[in-house]
Scaffold this motif. Structure first.
Motif, short mmCIF file in Angstrom:
data_model
loop_
_atom_site.label_atom_id
_atom_site.label_comp_id
_atom_site.label_asym_id
_atom_site.label_seq_id
_atom_site.Cartn_x
_atom_site.Cartn_y
_atom_site.Cartn_z
N UNK A 282 0.73 -1.30 -0.08
CA UNK A 282 0.14 -0.04 0.07
C UNK A 282 0.81 1.26 0.13
N UNK A 283 0.71 2.16 -1.05
CA UNK A 283 1.37 3.33 -1.21
C UNK A 283 0.54 4.50 -1.03
N UNK A 284 0.92 5.69 -0.53
CA UNK A 284 0.29 6.76 -0.49
C UNK A 284 1.23 7.99 -0.10
N UNK A 285 0.65 8.92 0.46
CA UNK A 285 1.84 10.02 0.94
C UNK A 285 2.82 10.35 0.06
N UNK A 286 3.94 10.08 0.04
CA UNK A 286 4.92 10.53 -0.65
C UNK A 286 5.08 10.13 -2.25
N UNK A 287 3.84 9.41 -2.41
CA UNK A 287 3.65 9.09 -3.89
C UNK A 287 3.20 10.23 -4.93
N UNK A 288 2.70 11.35 -4.42
CA UNK A 288 2.39 12.38 -5.37
C UNK A 288 2.50 13.74 -4.73
N UNK A 289 3.47 13.98 -4.11
CA UNK A 289 3.99 15.32 -3.61
C UNK A 289 2.84 16.10 -2.87
N UNK A 290 1.98 15.52 -2.28
CA UNK A 290 0.88 16.41 -1.73
C UNK A 290 -0.55 16.34 -2.54
N UNK A 291 -0.43 15.87 -3.56
CA UNK A 291 -1.92 15.57 -4.21
C UNK A 291 -2.27 14.10 -3.83
N UNK A 292 -3.68 14.21 -3.53
CA UNK A 292 -4.02 13.02 -2.86
C UNK A 292 -4.17 11.93 -3.91
N UNK A 293 -3.32 10.86 -3.52
CA UNK A 293 -3.19 9.69 -4.33
C UNK A 293 -2.89 8.63 -3.44
N UNK A 294 -3.32 7.59 -3.63
CA UNK A 294 -2.80 6.01 -2.96
C UNK A 294 -3.02 4.85 -3.82
N UNK A 295 -2.45 3.92 -3.50
CA UNK A 295 -2.52 2.71 -4.44
C UNK A 295 -2.23 1.33 -3.73
N UNK A 296 -2.83 0.33 -4.21
CA UNK A 296 -2.54 -1.10 -3.59
C UNK A 296 -1.98 -1.69 -5.01
N UNK A 297 -0.64 -2.06 -4.82
CA UNK A 297 0.17 -2.96 -5.84
C UNK A 297 0.31 -4.34 -5.58
N UNK A 298 0.11 -5.30 -6.30
CA UNK A 298 0.27 -6.65 -5.82
C UNK A 298 0.39 -8.06 -6.83
N UNK A 299 0.58 -9.11 -6.45
CA UNK A 299 0.39 -10.13 -7.22
C UNK A 299 -0.75 -10.32 -8.03
N UNK A 300 -0.42 -10.43 -9.43
CA UNK A 300 -1.80 -10.23 -10.20
C UNK A 300 -2.75 -11.24 -10.04
N UNK A 301 -2.50 -12.34 -9.56
CA UNK A 301 -3.37 -13.53 -9.36
C UNK A 301 -4.25 -12.96 -8.05
N UNK A 302 -3.75 -12.11 -7.10
CA UNK A 302 -4.64 -11.88 -5.94
C UNK A 302 -5.32 -10.52 -6.33
N UNK A 303 -4.81 -9.69 -6.98
CA UNK A 303 -5.59 -8.33 -7.58
C UNK A 303 -6.48 -8.70 -8.58
N UNK A 304 -6.43 -9.80 -9.42
CA UNK A 304 -7.37 -9.75 -10.23
C UNK A 304 -8.50 -10.85 -9.63
N UNK A 305 -8.43 -11.35 -8.55
CA UNK A 305 -9.29 -12.28 -7.87
C UNK A 305 -10.68 -11.30 -7.97
N UNK A 306 -10.60 -9.92 -7.88
CA UNK A 306 -12.00 -9.38 -7.66
C UNK A 306 -12.57 -9.03 -8.89
N UNK A 307 -14.02 -9.22 -8.70
CA UNK A 307 -14.91 -9.05 -9.86
C UNK A 307 -14.78 -7.66 -10.69
N UNK A 308 -15.12 -7.64 -12.12
CA UNK A 308 -15.10 -6.37 -12.53
C UNK A 308 -16.12 -5.41 -11.88
N UNK A 309 -15.63 -4.22 -11.71
CA UNK A 309 -16.48 -3.40 -10.99
C UNK A 309 -16.64 -3.03 -9.49
N UNK A 310 -15.48 -4.04 -8.97
CA UNK A 310 -15.49 -4.46 -7.38
C UNK A 310 -14.77 -3.39 -6.88
N UNK A 311 -13.78 -2.79 -7.65
CA UNK A 311 -13.02 -1.56 -6.95
C UNK A 311 -13.06 -0.29 -7.75
#
Ligand code: PLZ
Length: 440
Positions: A282-311
């Motif tokens: 999980x990233x946030x804070x330093x990622x965008x110099x103060x603009x509001x942004x955060x991220x989840x990055x991870x293994x494709x098989x875990x990330x893609x387990x979620x149905x389309x439209x779920x995120x």
């Protein structure tokens, strides 16, 4: 107020702190803004950059806070400013879920490359750290079909309902705000200064609690270096042992790098210090110099387990924030800011350790890179001394140095300078801190 001249990189006190204009604005704040929103230092900013913040009274303060670890590249980094201006002129929003744009995809590509591990990854973007942590848990639950989540003592993960449940400290974060989300369990952390355990022993203790009290959870969520909880660096071996246990049991290992990520600790992600490869980062804070942004990055098989439209979400991966993030990454890479964080550690830690030699109230000096802290105690033992932390930070504030406190006991002074700060400013700040200790 006109801002025609360049922002001088030197501490300067024009008035007492806070000055008359800040006091007037504070009176307006009290009338207009909900009381629940606190203030660390009662001065109102007009501009900031490099290693300083200028206030409405013309005081120039040394920034050892970076807006809580956000302005890692500086608060007005030229590439970020240009990128945001250019993007704003093109378009400010379309919603990535309606008509997508390249910036979001480019940020996802960069994150997939920069986060630890060479496996195939996916990313998804949100607005705040808390929102990204929540989504990491949503993803882990779908991927595993399990519900339980384990967080740790002293953890901080946010202020939304699920992240309040994950956060350890009651006051001020949770008090009165329940009921909290169910299926959240807590395990003991490795806290070398206070528990004296080596990493493997602390991990065995935590795993025992998890196995006996939870069974097999969906996920474990942990800050590789704890932020709000006190800049606690776990003993070596603690995190890898937890990660091994997760791998052996099919539990998703989530690294909350919201505060420790993006070059802050002298590595792009703090997980790298122990060759840790989290399933989700999980990233946030330093990622965008103060603009509001955060991220989840991870293994494709875990990330893609979620149905389309779920995120998703209306603003997640807003184009301005994505433009800023691309400029932040370029700045970190082309200006060698990972190395700069290591240099800041060398410069500051050495001075803090020297301060500790003559002062039994400094129980512990710790942290990595530009994420450093001192834990303050009553002399002769390890009883936390939050009053001293308050007194030293107030004295530093009066002399024009922005410092923050943290820790479960409120007895930790933390230092999070922007990586764009000069050595001269850091030295001046340490001088101010030294005097603040002497007079507190
Ligand atoms: N995870 C590790 O440090 C935010 C909170 C300040 P948001 N830390 C600063 C406060 O008092 O609200 C944080 C963090 C870690 C998650 C978060 C939450 O990030 O962007 O504040 O939601």
């Amino acid at each position: 107020m006109t801002l025609s001249t360049a922002l001088a990189q030197v501490r300067h006190l024009e008035t007492e702190i806070p000055g008359p204009r800040s006091r007037d604005l504070m009176a307006r704040k009290q009338e207009a803004v909900a009381r629940g929103v606190g203030t660390t230092m009662p001065v109102f900013a007009v501009r900031a950059g490099g290693g300083v913040v200028e206030d409405v009274d013309g005081n120039v303060l040394i920034d050892l806070g970076s807006g809580i670890a956000v302005t890692t590249v500086g608060a007005s980094a030229p590439r970020v400013v240009d990128a945001v201006r250019e993007q704003a002129e093109a378009f400010t929003h379309t919603c990535f879920m309606v008509t997508p744009y390249e910036g979001y995809v480019a940020v996802a590509e960069r994150l997939n490359r920069l986060t630890p591990g060479t496996h195939t990854k996916r990313s998804v973007l949100f607005n705040s750290g808390a929102e990204a942590v929540e989504n990491a848990i949503k993803i882990a639950r779908v991927a595993t079909g399990r519900q339980a989540v384990v967080a740790f003592d002293h953890a901080y993960h946010g202020r939304t309902n699920l992240t309040m449940a994950l956060t350890a400290k009651s006051m001020p974060y949770k008090q009165g705000f329940g009921p909290f989300a169910p299926e959240v369990y807590r395990a003991p952390l490795s806290y070398p200064y206070r528990d004296g355990l080596d990493g493997p022993a602390a991990a065995r203790r935590a795993i025992d609690v998890i196995e006996k009290q939870v069974g097999t959870p969906a996920a474990l969520v942990i800050e590789p270096i704890q932020g709000e909880g006190g800049f606690i660096v776990p003993a070596p071996g603690f995190l890898p042992a937890l990660a091994d246990w997760c791998r052996a049991n099919g539990v998703v290992f989530i690294a909350d790098e919201v505060q420790s990520g993006f070059a802050r600790t002298g590595a792009f992600f703090a997980s790298e210090h122990e060759d840790l490869v989290p399933d989700l980062v999980v990233s946030a804070k330093g990622i965008a110099g103060g603009l509001p942004l955060s991220a989840v990055t991870g293994r494709a098989e875990i990330m893609d387990a979620v149905h389309a439209g779920g995120l998703g979400g209306t603003y997640g991966g807003n184009p301005l924030a994505c433009a800023a993030a691309l400029a932040v990454i370029e700045t970190i890479e082309s200006e060698g800011l990972v190395d700069r964080a290591q240099k800041i550690e060398m410069l500051m830690k050495d001075r803090l350790l020297r301060l500790q030699k003559d002062d039994p109230r400094i129980g512990d000096v710790r942290g990595r890179g530009a994420m450093l802290a001192v834990e303050l105690v009553r002399p002769g033992g390890d009883e936390p001394d939050p009053d001293l932390a308050r007194a030293v930070s107030a004295a530093a504030h009066r002399q024009g140095v922005i410092v923050l406190t943290c820790g479960t006991y409120g007895n930790v002074l933390r230092f999070l300078p922007p990586l764009s700060i000069s050595d001269e400013l850091l030295e001046d700040a340490v001088e101010v801190l030294t005097r603040a200790f002497a007079e507190s």
